[in-house]
Design an enzyme around this catalytic site. Structure first.
Site, PDB file in Angstrom:
ATOM      1  N   ASP A   1     -12.996  12.708  12.830  1.00 53.21           N
ATOM      2  CA  ASP A   1     -13.685  13.447  13.895  1.00 53.21           C
ATOM      3  C   ASP A   1     -13.657  12.676  15.211  1.00 53.21           C
ATOM      4  O   ASP A   1     -13.546  13.275  16.289  1.00 53.21           O
ATOM      5  CB  ASP A   1     -15.130  13.751  13.484  1.00 53.21           C
ATOM      6  CG  ASP A   1     -15.223  14.830  12.412  1.00 53.21           C
ATOM      7  OD1 ASP A   1     -14.199  15.488  12.124  1.00 53.21           O
ATOM      8  OD2 ASP A   1     -16.323  15.017  11.855  1.00 53.21           O
TER       9      ASP A   1
ATOM     10  N   HIS B   1       1.071   3.245   9.011  1.00 52.86           N
ATOM     11  CA  HIS B   1       0.811   2.549   7.745  1.00 52.86           C
ATOM     12  C   HIS B   1       1.944   1.573   7.506  1.00 52.86           C
ATOM     13  O   HIS B   1       3.122   1.945   7.631  1.00 52.86           O
ATOM     14  CB  HIS B   1       0.723   3.539   6.577  1.00 52.86           C
ATOM     15  CG  HIS B   1      -0.386   4.512   6.742  1.00 52.86           C
ATOM     16  ND1 HIS B   1      -1.695   4.174   6.476  1.00 52.86           N
ATOM     17  CD2 HIS B   1      -0.396   5.789   7.197  1.00 52.86           C
ATOM     18  CE1 HIS B   1      -2.466   5.227   6.746  1.00 52.86           C
ATOM     19  NE2 HIS B   1      -1.702   6.214   7.193  1.00 52.86           N
ATOM     20  N   ILE B   2       1.594   0.372   7.129  1.00 56.27           N
ATOM     21  CA  ILE B   2       2.599  -0.662   6.864  1.00 56.27           C
ATOM     22  C   ILE B   2       3.400  -0.281   5.613  1.00 56.27           C
ATOM     23  O   ILE B   2       4.625  -0.368   5.594  1.00 56.27           O
ATOM     24  CB  ILE B   2       1.896  -2.030   6.679  1.00 56.27           C
ATOM     25  CG1 ILE B   2       1.246  -2.437   7.999  1.00 56.27           C
ATOM     26  CG2 ILE B   2       2.873  -3.091   6.181  1.00 56.27           C
ATOM     27  CD1 ILE B   2       0.261  -3.588   7.876  1.00 56.27           C
ATOM     28  N   SER B   3       2.688   0.135   4.581  1.00 54.53           N
ATOM     29  CA  SER B   3       3.354   0.523   3.330  1.00 54.53           C
ATOM     30  C   SER B   3       3.671   2.016   3.358  1.00 54.53           C
ATOM     31  O   SER B   3       3.127   2.766   4.179  1.00 54.53           O
ATOM     32  CB  SER B   3       2.435   0.212   2.144  1.00 54.53           C
ATOM     33  OG  SER B   3       1.270   1.012   2.200  1.00 54.53           O
TER      34      SER B   3
ATOM     35  N   ASN C   1      -4.081   2.250  12.601  1.00 60.29           N
ATOM     36  CA  ASN C   1      -3.913   2.106  11.151  1.00 60.29           C
ATOM     37  C   ASN C   1      -5.314   2.199  10.552  1.00 60.29           C
ATOM     38  O   ASN C   1      -6.062   1.220  10.559  1.00 60.29           O
ATOM     39  CB  ASN C   1      -3.247   0.778  10.784  1.00 60.29           C
ATOM     40  CG  ASN C   1      -2.945   0.711   9.287  1.00 60.29           C
ATOM     41  OD1 ASN C   1      -3.521   1.459   8.495  1.00 60.29           O
ATOM     42  ND2 ASN C   1      -2.053  -0.180   8.899  1.00 60.29           N
TER      43      ASN C   1
ATOM     44  N   GLU D   1      -0.472   7.461  14.053  1.00 62.89           N
ATOM     45  CA  GLU D   1      -1.022   6.834  12.841  1.00 62.89           C
ATOM     46  C   GLU D   1       0.076   5.966  12.218  1.00 62.89           C
ATOM     47  O   GLU D   1       1.212   6.421  12.060  1.00 62.89           O
ATOM     48  CB  GLU D   1      -1.445   7.934  11.870  1.00 62.89           C
ATOM     49  CG  GLU D   1      -1.986   7.423  10.542  1.00 62.89           C
ATOM     50  CD  GLU D   1      -2.369   8.583   9.603  1.00 62.89           C
ATOM     51  OE1 GLU D   1      -2.378   9.757  10.045  1.00 62.89           O
ATOM     52  OE2 GLU D   1      -2.642   8.300   8.428  1.00 62.89           O
TER      53      GLU D   1
ATOM     54  N   PRO E   1     -10.155  -1.473   7.874  1.00 66.94           N
ATOM     55  CA  PRO E   1     -10.611  -2.502   6.934  1.00 66.94           C
ATOM     56  C   PRO E   1      -9.493  -3.200   6.171  1.00 66.94           C
ATOM     57  O   PRO E   1      -8.506  -2.584   5.772  1.00 66.94           O
ATOM     58  CB  PRO E   1     -11.519  -1.735   5.968  1.00 66.94           C
ATOM     59  CG  PRO E   1     -11.167  -0.301   6.142  1.00 66.94           C
ATOM     60  CD  PRO E   1     -10.710  -0.156   7.563  1.00 66.94           C
ATOM     61  N   ASN E   2      -9.697  -4.495   5.984  1.00 66.59           N
ATOM     62  CA  ASN E   2      -8.827  -5.405   5.210  1.00 66.59           C
ATOM     63  C   ASN E   2      -7.544  -5.796   5.935  1.00 66.59           C
ATOM     64  O   ASN E   2      -6.826  -6.670   5.455  1.00 66.59           O
ATOM     65  CB  ASN E   2      -8.487  -4.804   3.826  1.00 66.59           C
ATOM     66  CG  ASN E   2      -9.718  -4.635   2.962  1.00 66.59           C
ATOM     67  OD1 ASN E   2     -10.416  -5.608   2.693  1.00 66.59           O
ATOM     68  ND2 ASN E   2     -10.020  -3.408   2.553  1.00 66.59           N
TER      69      ASN E   2
ATOM     70  N   TYR F   1       2.233  -5.637   1.464  1.00 64.67           N
ATOM     71  CA  TYR F   1       2.066  -5.631   2.920  1.00 64.67           C
ATOM     72  C   TYR F   1       2.888  -6.691   3.651  1.00 64.67           C
ATOM     73  O   TYR F   1       2.856  -6.760   4.874  1.00 64.67           O
ATOM     74  CB  TYR F   1       0.580  -5.787   3.269  1.00 64.67           C
ATOM     75  CG  TYR F   1      -0.255  -4.644   2.731  1.00 64.67           C
ATOM     76  CD1 TYR F   1      -0.131  -3.360   3.253  1.00 64.67           C
ATOM     77  CD2 TYR F   1      -1.138  -4.841   1.671  1.00 64.67           C
ATOM     78  CE1 TYR F   1      -0.860  -2.301   2.746  1.00 64.67           C
ATOM     79  CE2 TYR F   1      -1.886  -3.786   1.149  1.00 64.67           C
ATOM     80  CZ  TYR F   1      -1.736  -2.516   1.695  1.00 64.67           C
ATOM     81  OH  TYR F   1      -2.469  -1.465   1.187  1.00 64.67           O
TER      82      TYR F   1
ATOM     83  N   ARG G   1      -3.110 -10.902   1.976  1.00 69.58           N
ATOM     84  CA  ARG G   1      -3.497  -9.725   1.209  1.00 69.58           C
ATOM     85  C   ARG G   1      -2.275  -9.075   0.550  1.00 69.58           C
ATOM     86  O   ARG G   1      -1.401  -8.555   1.251  1.00 69.58           O
ATOM     87  CB  ARG G   1      -4.137  -8.729   2.172  1.00 69.58           C
ATOM     88  CG  ARG G   1      -4.461  -7.418   1.555  1.00 69.58           C
ATOM     89  CD  ARG G   1      -4.740  -6.366   2.607  1.00 69.58           C
ATOM     90  NE  ARG G   1      -5.131  -5.136   1.943  1.00 69.58           N
ATOM     91  CZ  ARG G   1      -5.172  -3.961   2.502  1.00 69.58           C
ATOM     92  NH1 ARG G   1      -4.860  -3.832   3.777  1.00 69.58           N
ATOM     93  NH2 ARG G   1      -5.535  -2.910   1.818  1.00 69.58           N
TER      94      ARG G   1
ATOM     95  N   ALA H   1      -7.790   2.069   4.442  1.00 67.82           N
ATOM     96  CA  ALA H   1      -8.352   2.906   3.367  1.00 67.82           C
ATOM     97  C   ALA H   1      -9.114   4.121   3.902  1.00 67.82           C
ATOM     98  O   ALA H   1      -9.209   5.149   3.223  1.00 67.82           O
ATOM     99  CB  ALA H   1      -9.259   2.066   2.480  1.00 67.82           C
TER     100      ALA H   1
ATOM    101  N   HIS I   1      -7.836   7.866   3.788  1.00 66.34           N
ATOM    102  CA  HIS I   1      -7.811   8.742   2.619  1.00 66.34           C
ATOM    103  C   HIS I   1      -9.111   9.516   2.377  1.00 66.34           C
ATOM    104  O   HIS I   1      -9.141  10.382   1.517  1.00 66.34           O
ATOM    105  CB  HIS I   1      -7.443   7.916   1.387  1.00 66.34           C
ATOM    106  CG  HIS I   1      -6.236   7.057   1.629  1.00 66.34           C
ATOM    107  ND1 HIS I   1      -5.005   7.585   1.996  1.00 66.34           N
ATOM    108  CD2 HIS I   1      -6.057   5.701   1.626  1.00 66.34           C
ATOM    109  CE1 HIS I   1      -4.142   6.593   2.175  1.00 66.34           C
ATOM    110  NE2 HIS I   1      -4.756   5.452   1.969  1.00 66.34           N
TER     111      HIS I   1
ATOM    112  N   ARG J   1       3.047   5.297  -3.310  1.00 68.63           N
ATOM    113  CA  ARG J   1       2.019   4.491  -3.979  1.00 68.63           C
ATOM    114  C   ARG J   1       1.098   5.376  -4.823  1.00 68.63           C
ATOM    115  O   ARG J   1       1.476   6.467  -5.220  1.00 68.63           O
ATOM    116  CB  ARG J   1       1.277   3.666  -2.923  1.00 68.63           C
ATOM    117  CG  ARG J   1       2.220   2.720  -2.165  1.00 68.63           C
ATOM    118  CD  ARG J   1       1.485   1.860  -1.188  1.00 68.63           C
ATOM    119  NE  ARG J   1       0.526   0.994  -1.873  1.00 68.63           N
ATOM    120  CZ  ARG J   1      -0.480   0.374  -1.252  1.00 68.63           C
ATOM    121  NH1 ARG J   1      -0.644   0.518   0.048  1.00 68.63           N
ATOM    122  NH2 ARG J   1      -1.302  -0.387  -1.942  1.00 68.63           N
TER     123      ARG J   1
HETATM  124  C1  DQA Z   1      -2.442   1.012   4.680  1.00 69.72           C
HETATM  125  C2  DQA Z   1      -2.338   1.887   3.416  1.00 69.72           C
HETATM  126  C3  DQA Z   1      -3.716   2.251   2.886  1.00 69.72           C
HETATM  127  O1  DQA Z   1      -3.604   3.048   1.712  1.00 69.72           O
HETATM  128  C4  DQA Z   1      -4.477   0.987   2.528  1.00 69.72           C
HETATM  129  O2  DQA Z   1      -5.789   1.312   2.113  1.00 69.72           O
HETATM  130  C5  DQA Z   1      -4.494  -0.016   3.617  1.00 69.72           C
HETATM  131  C6  DQA Z   1      -3.299  -0.219   4.437  1.00 69.72           C
HETATM  132  C7  DQA Z   1      -1.061   0.518   5.157  1.00 69.72           C
HETATM  133  O3  DQA Z   1      -0.992   0.020   6.276  1.00 69.72           O
HETATM  134  O4  DQA Z   1      -0.074   0.603   4.415  1.00 69.72           O
HETATM  135  O5  DQA Z   1      -5.461  -0.756   3.780  1.00 69.72           O
HETATM  136  O6  DQA Z   1      -3.004   1.795   5.719  1.00 69.72           O
END
Ligand code: DQA
Length: 142
Positions: free
Chosen positions: A85, A98-100, A72, A96, A8-9, A21, A16, A75, A78, A105
């Site tokens: 699963d 994550h960009i950040s 990725n 896995e 998501p997002n 990001y 964003r 959210a 977490h 954080r």
């Molecule tokens: C994320 C980090 C997550 O905490 C966040 O909810 C995201 C992006 C990242 O790519 O850094 O949506 O997965």
């Protein structure tokens, strides 16, 4: 086949929270992944969804095909046990991304419920993390 699956997002990359990001758009990210795959001689498909059921369906498909996945979970990382699963059923490798750097954080981002079922985790290297994940997976492709 390598599936690059985004939660998501992430479709809003570029607009964003650019201070977190970066300015790379989702379209740029898709292009980066497809060009990387082509250079490496592997097939990749890049997808993004804001819907949990859709992500679970894609993970089931990857599991059935024995495909590798770059995920990725955004959210969902977490708290989402259903995504974990589904990821646990993969027979191919799971990376896995994550960009950040989630560890620098907010506290609630420090733990990922997905990481325990992933072969490896890349965080904090921006969209370059996707390229590195694809390069790693390409070593095992055959
Ligand atoms: C994320 C980090 C997550 O905490 C966040 O909810 C995201 C992006 C990242 O790519 O850094 O949506 O997965």
């Amino acid at each position: 086949m390598i599936y690059v699956l985004n939660g998501p997002n992430l479709g809003r990359l570029g607009t964003r929270e650019p201070s977190v990001y970066g300015h790379t758009t989702y379209a740029d990210l898709e292009k980066l992944c497809l060009e990387t795959a082509e250079r490496l001689g592997v097939r990749a498909e890049v997808r993004q969804t804001d819907a949990e059921f859709e992500m679970i369906k894609w993970l089931h498909q990857a599991a059935d095909e024995g495909a590798d996945v770059v995920l990725n979970p955004a959210a969902w990382s977490h708290y989402n046990i259903a995504i974990r699963d589904a990821a646990a059923q993969l027979r191919g490798r799971l990376i896995e991304v994550h960009i950040s750097n989630i560890h620098t954080r907010e506290e609630f981002r420090h733990h990922s419920v997905i990481s325990a079922v992933a072969a490896g985790v890349i965080a904090g290297l921006g969209v370059d993390g996707y390229r590195l994940a694809l390069e790693h997976l390409a070593r095992f492709a055959g």
